[in-house]
Design an enzyme around this catalytic site. Structure first.
Site, PDB file in Angstrom:
ATOM      1  N   THR A  35      25.938-108.076  58.725  1.00 57.41           N
ATOM      2  CA  THR A  35      27.208-108.311  58.045  1.00 57.41           C
ATOM      3  C   THR A  35      28.331-108.280  59.072  1.00 57.41           C
ATOM      4  O   THR A  35      28.327-107.437  59.981  1.00 57.41           O
ATOM      5  CB  THR A  35      27.532-107.287  56.930  1.00 57.41           C
ATOM      6  OG1 THR A  35      28.908-107.461  56.544  1.00 57.41           O
ATOM      7  CG2 THR A  35      27.345-105.842  57.343  1.00 57.41           C
ATOM      8  N   ASP A  65      31.107-107.323  58.315  1.00 57.49           N
ATOM      9  CA  ASP A  65      31.967-106.201  57.910  1.00 57.49           C
ATOM     10  C   ASP A  65      31.609-104.889  58.613  1.00 57.49           C
ATOM     11  O   ASP A  65      32.403-103.957  58.608  1.00 57.49           O
ATOM     12  CB  ASP A  65      31.873-105.973  56.394  1.00 57.49           C
ATOM     13  CG  ASP A  65      32.202-107.218  55.598  1.00 57.49           C
ATOM     14  OD1 ASP A  65      32.952-108.068  56.106  1.00 57.49           O
ATOM     15  OD2 ASP A  65      31.705-107.347  54.467  1.00 57.49           O
TER      16      ASP A  65
END
Ligand code: F6P
Length: 386
Positions: A159, A161
């Site tokens: 990810t 993030d």
């Protein structure tokens, strides 16, 4: 090329495992794409072929196990020259969990149906011995559910993030931070030329990793992260403090999941079975800054530029290491684990570690302390700065 004989196999991978039990493995990519996915796929395919295994790709998350016409054979040719490419040759989706599959109902609307038994059935029918599931928290949650139904799965964390627990870093994050840093670097000159404030909105969902790392690297003046609800007075005080010192422009980096002290995250509901879509905080923040400080304020939303295109060298190498490590886990028949980086080692952690809680930015981590020492405001300190 398969190993010439079983004796050699055991010599190289002496884990007490009967490698002949593994004949065919599958790989899929789920959730939002992240630079490095193709590198993992290539690494998995080549590492598996070396052991004499067959590899199949499941298209679009678990869709390929609900509609088996979407299964594709992966050989050396299918992964040639893809290490540096963005996206994923298998396609991906951040909707349609097999446990909560949206199905249209007559008269309009959708209902969520559990189709996980079909996934298990097709997995067995296709005689797949193990699955390597590459994804973020949503994908790891699905993988964990399927492990409970008896499927042998190894997870690979992905990810931009960087919010997955259990691993110090996920591939894709470094690329996103690099893109954001370069963009913020470019805004300095135009901000200074016009004596403006720029509010740059970056991704990251409910974690401030991208905002923090790019904001500090690109010398932002204010960095707003979800972990610290901000005080607009503190943000404006920092801007005006710079103004008083003759620095008539400012750069504010805001994470899409940031929110004011007494306000809410800006998000759109996407309907049943889907995560909320975050975004829009920069517009609100810019309007407030302009009104309170009188300074002309512009916004830039970096959006999907942060995850489009090829991976940085760091992400490529991490992705290749994760892919090869996942195959070694399968060879060792270590399932229900996710490969993880604990520098300098790639190791295995239980998949559940990744799903138990989101990895937020620790407020006392070294990068936070560095930012504060550099005089960056997090909107909680009445302007801070030196
Ligand atoms: O999780 C990765 C991510 O890019 C988030 O940073 C962002 O909030 C979300 O995905 C965007 O989702 P979508 O691709 O559905 O627009």
């Amino acid at each position: 090329m398969p190993y010439p004989d079983a004796v050699n196999c055991h010599a190289v991978f002496s884990s007490g495992v009967d490698l002949e039990q593994i004949r065919r493995i599958a790989v899929n990519t789920g959730g939002g794409d992240a630079p490095g996915l193709n590198a993992v796929i290539r690494s998995i395919v080549l590492s598996a072929l070396r052991r004499g295994w067959e590899v199949v790709g499941i298209r679009k998350g678990y869709e390929g196990l609900l509609d088996t016409s979407k299964i594709m054979q992966l050989d050396r040719d299918s992964v040639r020259g893809i290490t540096h490419l963005g996206g994923t040759i298998l396609g991906t989706t951040n909707r349609n969990s097999p446990f909560e599959y949206p199905v249209r109902v007559s008269g309009g609307g959708t209902t969520l149906v559990d189709r996980s038994d079909e996934v298990v059935e097709n997995f067995r029918r296709l005689q797949i011995d193990a699955l390597i599931a590459i994804g973020g928290d949503g994908s790891m949650r699905i993988a964990s559910g399927l492990v409970k139904k008896g499927l042998p799965i190894v997870g690979v964390p992905k990810t931009i993030d960087n919010d997955l627990s259990g691993t110090v870093i996920t591939f894709g994050f470094d690329t996103a931070v690099t893109v954001a840093t370069e963009a913020i670097d470019r805004l300095h000159s135009t901000a200074e030329a016009h004596e403006r404030v720029f509010v740059v909105e970056v991704m990251g969902r409910y974690a401030g990793w991208i905002a923090l790392h790019s904001g500090v690297s690109a010398t932002a003046d204010v960095v707003l992260i979800p972990e610290i609800p901000y005080d607009i007075d503190a943000v404006c005080a920092k801007i005006m403090d710079r103004e008083a010192r003759g620095r008539r422009f400012s750069i504010v980096v805001v994470a899409e999941g940031a929110r004011p002290k007494d306000g809410e995250i800006v998000a759109k509901d996407q309907g049943a079975g889907r995560e909320k879509l975050l975004g829009g905080i920069s517009e609100r923040l810019a309007a407030e800054i302009q009104e309170r400080t009188g300074k002309e304020t512009r916004t830039v939303v970096l959006g999907h530029l942060q995850r489009g295109g090829g991976p940085t060298t760091f992400d490529r190498l991490l992705a290749l290491r994760f892919g090869a490590a996942a195959v070694r886990m399968v060879a060792d028949r270590r399932f229900d684990v996710m490969v993880a980086l604990d520098p300098p080692t790639v190791l295995a952690v239980p998949i559940e570690v990744a799903t138990e809680r989101m990895k937020s930015v620790p407020l006392d981590c070294d990068t936070m302390l560095t930012a504060r020492d550099l005089g960056i405001s997090f909107g909680d300190d009445g302007g801070g700065g030196v």
